[in-house]
Enzyme design. Structure first.
Site, PDB file in Angstrom:
ATOM      1  N   HIS A 189      21.955  32.012 -21.508  1.00 33.24           N
ATOM      2  CA  HIS A 189      22.241  32.915 -22.328  1.00 33.24           C
ATOM      3  C   HIS A 189      23.116  34.199 -22.192  1.00 33.24           C
ATOM      4  O   HIS A 189      24.346  34.342 -22.454  1.00 33.24           O
ATOM      5  CB  HIS A 189      21.143  33.167 -23.145  1.00 33.24           C
ATOM      6  CG  HIS A 189      21.261  33.903 -24.491  1.00 33.24           C
ATOM      7  ND1 HIS A 189      21.475  33.610 -25.783  1.00 33.24           N
ATOM      8  CD2 HIS A 189      21.729  35.253 -24.574  1.00 33.24           C
ATOM      9  CE1 HIS A 189      21.568  34.494 -26.645  1.00 33.24           C
ATOM     10  NE2 HIS A 189      21.631  35.675 -25.921  1.00 33.24           N
ATOM     11  N   GLU A 190      22.534  34.672 -21.019  1.00 35.07           N
ATOM     12  CA  GLU A 190      23.107  35.932 -20.477  1.00 35.07           C
ATOM     13  C   GLU A 190      24.379  35.796 -19.777  1.00 35.07           C
ATOM     14  O   GLU A 190      25.098  36.704 -19.639  1.00 35.07           O
ATOM     15  CB  GLU A 190      21.957  36.755 -19.479  1.00 35.07           C
ATOM     16  CG  GLU A 190      20.896  37.060 -20.485  1.00 35.07           C
ATOM     17  CD  GLU A 190      21.058  37.776 -21.742  1.00 35.07           C
ATOM     18  OE1 GLU A 190      22.082  38.893 -21.776  1.00 35.07           O
ATOM     19  OE2 GLU A 190      20.238  37.511 -22.841  1.00 35.07           O
ATOM     20  N   HIS A 193      27.064  35.897 -22.395  1.00 31.23           N
ATOM     21  CA  HIS A 193      27.405  37.065 -22.598  1.00 31.23           C
ATOM     22  C   HIS A 193      28.204  37.938 -21.384  1.00 31.23           C
ATOM     23  O   HIS A 193      29.275  38.713 -21.613  1.00 31.23           O
ATOM     24  CB  HIS A 193      26.135  38.172 -22.660  1.00 31.23           C
ATOM     25  CG  HIS A 193      25.413  37.731 -24.086  1.00 31.23           C
ATOM     26  ND1 HIS A 193      26.117  37.827 -25.301  1.00 31.23           N
ATOM     27  CD2 HIS A 193      24.241  37.711 -24.396  1.00 31.23           C
ATOM     28  CE1 HIS A 193      25.317  37.444 -26.111  1.00 31.23           C
ATOM     29  NE2 HIS A 193      24.197  37.414 -25.590  1.00 31.23           N
TER      30      HIS A 193
END
Length: 537
Positions: A189-190, A193
């Site tokens: 997920h990160e 980003h």
């Protein structure tokens, strides 16, 4: 909390840093369906686990407080924390580093056109997921309320999202899979980003991992001033990248799970039965004539078992249908049966054997004269080599007079003949779900003796948890709720779409605030009622 974004004191030019964090979610799609809910819904968190967690955090926080209050050690201790990027607070520990910055920048500058297309698709997915998550949470809330009113178990099984409490409705033995999947999902997920931010020319300060109580997670540190200067569409690509990568991870895990038989084909074969990998000590299948690790189950009654799915479906079918009977020669029936007193149990069923007998079972049958006859028979001798039947007509073969005898057992109890050649058939008497919950099986049979029977199970289980938890992280983070990715997705979406319709920025922010308030209430209601369903009931 998953996907939170918060400004922190900046390190340059009076700016701010924006920290995306993920992990520690408590709502998920159920990977094991009915089994997980029914088997563990009444379990409690073991006291030693609670004591260890609370005791461990108390020791860490106490040591941190003492070192910070020491006049001689405070400076060197704080310098040590800063040099390693560590920070400690009650029930929360965080580690941040710039070691991976070069790797992130290489990813973010790799094939710009492809990344533009990739994160543009992710932006569309994130916007759709934001609206879809609201619909899904609304449907889940209605299902939960319906379940509370009607107490219908079927509704509980249909819920796509369910609150998970380790030790309550999640087996302690599965915690390694659970936390590993959370950490992997959070890291992916990160990464989304971080790479998207670099692609949009936003400064990347660092990557880190944290632990909140027992939940692991990850975060990226971005320079907020740069983030605020880019267009709303560029912001959307960054904010939506996390949920997009979680969706991709879930799809990739689903593909691996689907192709696992082909991937492991050189080492394992499938479709020949269900391989026993574990039998619990308290299992009814545990015993000299029971099941052992390495046994290959091929049939349950007349239901063919080619893998774990067949095993579960056969047991479900057996539990839903009435007890099946067995053909026995009339002469053999007369020879094996012996006189016994017939009486009715409290549930209305008939018993005709001594309660102290471990080998005899009461059978009912009918002949031309009487349709309700009962006899006590030694179960193994009577049915071991018999074909199954429903009526006497099913036994009329080879012109040998035979009768269909059916075990007379308590409601929900079944006599099940389990074939696991070359061993003698196991005869199980009890609720079919007890057999399902206390015996672990695999569809993968090793081609060579040196291969582990547990490896396919580990891969399969890990894939299921990644599908479930990564999907849940995508859904929950997309909700327009305060402190989640959905908050920033919504704000950027409103700026990109309503700027010409609602000219005043203050009015757009008011619209966003009201939507966030409603989304937060919806998510809070789902979590609160879900926790009540799991723990209070």
């Amino acid at each position: 909390m998953p996907g939170s974004v918060r400004p922190e004191n900046g390190a340059a030019a009076g700016g701010f840093r924006c920290t995306f964090r993920s992990g520690g979610i408590s709502v998920r799609g159920n990977p094991h369906g009915r089994r997980l809910v029914l088997l563990l819904g009444a379990a409690m968190i073991p006291i030693p686990v609670v004591v260890c967690v609370l005791g461990g955090w108390s020791v860490i926080y106490l040591a941190d407080t003492l070192l910070r209050s020491s006049s001689s050690l405070k400076a060197s201790y704080e310098d040590w924390l800063m040099s390693y990027g560590l920070s400690i607070s009650p029930f929360h520990m965080r580690w941040q580093t710039a070691l991976f910055n070069r790797l992130f920048y290489s990813w973010g500058r790799w094939k710009p056109r492809f990344l533009y297309l990739w994160f543009s698709i992710g932006m569309v997915f994130g916007i759709v997921a934001m609206f879809g998550s609201v619909v899904l949470l609304g449907k889940t809330l209605i299902q939960t309320l319906t379940l509370m009113i009607t107490e219908a178990p079927a509704v509980q099984n249909d819920r796509m999202l369910q609150v998970v409490v380790p030790g309550v409705n999640l087996p302690i033995s599965q915690l390694t899979y659970f936390f590993t999947a959370i950490l992997i999902s959070g890291v992916i997920h990160e990464v989304g980003h971080g790479v998207a931010a670099i692609r949009e020319q936003v400064r990347f300060n660092g990557f880190g991992i944290f632990i909140f109580i027992v939940y692991p997670g990850a975060f990226v540190d971005l320079f907020t001033t740069h983030l605020q200067l880019i267009s709303p569409v560029q912001q959307l690509r960054i904010f939506c990248a996390g949920v997009w990568h979680n969706f991709v991870l879930g799809v990739a895990s689903l593909i691996v799970l689907f192709l696992l038989p082909a991937i492991l084909f050189p080492f394992y074969y499938t479709g020949v039965g269900a391989l026993v990998t574990e039998v619990t000590e308290d299992s009814p299948a545990n015993g000299p004539r029971g099941l052992f690790v390495g046994d290959l189950v091929t049939h349950l009654q007349d239901c063919s078992v080619r893998g774990v799915e067949d095993w579960n479906s056969c047991l479900g079918e057996i539990s839903q249908k009435t007890q099946i009977g067995y053909c026995i020669n009339a002469a053999t029936l007369q020879q094996l049966s012996f006189p016994a007193r017939v009486y009715r149990r409290l549930d209305g069923t008939v018993e005709c054997c001594s309660n102290s007998s471990l080998t005899d079972v009461c059978f009912s049958y009918s002949n031309n004269l009487d349709s309700h006859l009962y006899t006590c028979l030694p179960a193994r001798k009577a049915i071991e080599a018999s074909q199954v039947c429903r009526t006497n007509m099913d036994c009329q073969k080879d012109f040998v007079p035979s009768l269909c005898v059916t075990p007379s057992l308590e409601n929900q109890t079944r006599l099940i003949r389990v074939k696991h050649p070359p061993h003698v058939d196991m005869l199980f008497v009890g609720h079919p779900m007890h057999l399902q919950y206390t015996v672990s099986l695999s569809s993968f049979v090793p081609r060579h003796n040196f291969l582990s029977i547990d490896l396919p199970v580990v891969i399969e289980t890990m894939c299921k948890y990644l599908i479930s938890l990564s999907g849940a992280l995508a859904v929950i983070n997309a909700v327009p709720c305060f402190a989640l990715d959905g908050q920033w997705i919504l704000n950027s979406f409103l700026e990109a779409t309503l700027a010409s319709l609602i000219v005043e920025k203050q009015n757009r922010e008011l619209v966003g605030f009201l939507i966030l308030l409603a989304g937060s209430a919806l998510l809070a209601a789902n979590v609160a009622l879900g926790l009540w369903m799991v723990t209070a009931r």
